[in-house]
Design an enzyme around this catalytic site. Structure first.
Site, PDB file in Angstrom:
ATOM      1  N   ASP A 118      52.898  36.027  42.053  1.00 43.05           N
ATOM      2  CA  ASP A 118      51.765  36.510  41.233  1.00 43.05           C
ATOM      3  C   ASP A 118      52.186  37.764  40.484  1.00 43.05           C
ATOM      4  OD1 ASP A 118      51.437  37.456  44.279  1.00 43.05           O
ATOM      5  OD2 ASP A 118      50.884  39.087  42.946  1.00 43.05           O
ATOM      6  N   ASP A 143      50.558  40.636  40.671  1.00 45.27           N
ATOM      7  CA  ASP A 143      49.756  41.698  41.287  1.00 45.27           C
ATOM      8  C   ASP A 143      48.467  41.826  40.466  1.00 45.27           C
ATOM      9  OD1 ASP A 143      49.699  43.381  43.559  1.00 45.27           O
ATOM     10  OD2 ASP A 143      49.931  45.117  42.275  1.00 45.27           O
TER      11      ASP A 143
HETATM   12  N1  LIG Z   1      50.803  41.192  44.838  1.00 42.81           N
HETATM   13  C1  LIG Z   1      51.298  41.313  46.067  1.00 42.81           C
HETATM   14  N2  LIG Z   1      51.245  42.496  46.712  1.00 42.81           N
HETATM   15  C2  LIG Z   1      51.756  42.607  47.965  1.00 42.81           C
HETATM   16  N3  LIG Z   1      52.326  41.607  48.629  1.00 42.81           N
HETATM   17  C3  LIG Z   1      52.389  40.416  48.036  1.00 42.81           C
HETATM   18  N4  LIG Z   1      52.884  39.245  48.441  1.00 42.81           N
HETATM   19  C4  LIG Z   1      52.699  38.362  47.470  1.00 42.81           C
HETATM   20  N5  LIG Z   1      52.073  38.917  46.401  1.00 42.81           N
HETATM   21  C5  LIG Z   1      51.877  40.215  46.741  1.00 42.81           C
END
Ligand SMILES: Nc1ncnc2[nH]cnc12
Ligand SMILES: CSC[C@H]1O[C@H](OP(=O)(O)O)[C@H](O)[C@@H]1O
Length: 291
Positions: A209, A211
């Site tokens: 992703d 974030d």
């Molecule tokens: N955006 C994110 N922040 C922290 N850990 C993650 N693991 C997968 N995506 C994450």
């Protein structure tokens, strides 16, 4: 010469390693407490492999509840020379979209609730973390990713947050502005402990992703992550199979000294060392403590 034994820590979505042959489960006890799960030992293409699911079976352990010391200790006891961490992560860069595997080479540690050293009162040691990733292991991973046609990036900085909540927008924008590449919750203190245990370490940070900084994407949710996680997990398993096939059978000395990290780290005078702590350090530091 030391025989190479490849350790694989499976992260979110990777709770076993299909393709592992002659599998036997081994519950090694550790003076550091309970590891996440019994080890799964076997071979791939004749190479000894030891697998450990970081979050335990059924993903019962949150990042803060993982006993990183016990995990690294039992892997060391199992003879692991080279350790590959497989980890889901969020991305701070457009050019690292979901599905990309980032062979990170730096870490920033923002965790604050975890035991992060095997050493302490009665046996103090300071290992170097200047180059936390073993370059030869990273190079083998890059070759395996290339051979498997997996989109990957060489190098990058992994910000390790405590979690379990995802970042606020302000935090996400700050980390992005700092130039960090990806964010996750588990590679610290894992990488520090591997270094203390003189185990070569490399992390494959698999982007799930953006974030929450990305204007074109909603805030991250576990449901969204799981959708990407499953296809990343399939690619990760192919990556490991290829890595195992082509991995040198003798452990290659690490150019940044990961496998000799304690040569220059111990500072407590022998007479001031605590015998109880020394006993717990038998696997991790036996090489230097016994000499
Ligand atoms: N955006 C994110 N922040 C922290 N850990 C993650 N693991 C997968 N995506 C994450
Ligand atoms: C399921 S998303 C958050 C979770 O995924 C990552 O874990 P791992 O590194 O073990 O793959 C991240 O660090 C969080 O723990």
């Amino acid at each position: 010469m030391t025989k190479a034994v490849l350790g694989i820590i499976g992260g979110s979505g990777i709770y076993d390693l299909p393709g592992l042959e002659n599998v036997r489960e081994e519950a090694i006890t550790s003076p550091w407490g309970e590891p996440s799960a019994p080890l799964r030992r076997g071979e791939m293409a004749g190479l000894p492999i030891v697998f450990l699911p970081r979050h335990g079976h059924g993903h019962a352990l949150s990042p803060s509840d993982i006993n990183y010391r016990a995990n690294v200790d039992v892997l060391k006891r199992a003879g692991v020379t080279d350790l590959v961490a497989l980890s889901a992560c969020g991305s701070f860069k457009e050019e690292l979209p979901p599905g990309t595997f980032v062979l990170v080479d730096q870490f920033v540690d923002r965790t604050h609730k975890r035991e992060s050293s095997f050493f302490g009162k009665g046996c103090v040691a300071h290992v170097s973390m200047a180059h936390p990733v073993s370059p030869l292991l990273a190079r083998h991973l890059a070759a395996a990713a290339e051979a498997e046609d997996i989109a990957f990036a060489r190098g990058g900085t992994y910000l390790c947050m405590e979690g379990p909540q995802f970042s606020s927008l302000a935090e996400s924008l700050t980390y992005k502005a700092q130039g960090y590449s990806v964010i996750g919750m588990t590679n610290m203190p894992e990488a520090k402990l591997a270094r203390e245990a003189e185990v070569c370490y490399a992390s494959v940070a698999m982007v799930t992703d953006f974030d929450c900084w990305h204007p074109g994407h909603d805030a991250v949710t576990v449901q969204d992550i799981i959708r990407v996680l499953n296809s990343n997990a399939e690619k990760a398993k192919a990556l490991v199979a290829r890595l195992a096939r082509d991995f040198p059978r003798e452990h290659e000395p690490c150019p940044v000294g990961s496998d000799r990290a304690l040569d220059t780290a111990l500072i407590t005078a022998p007479a001031a060392r605590d015998p109880q702590l020394l006993a717990k350090l038998d696997a991790v530091a036996g090489r230097v403590l016994r000499s």
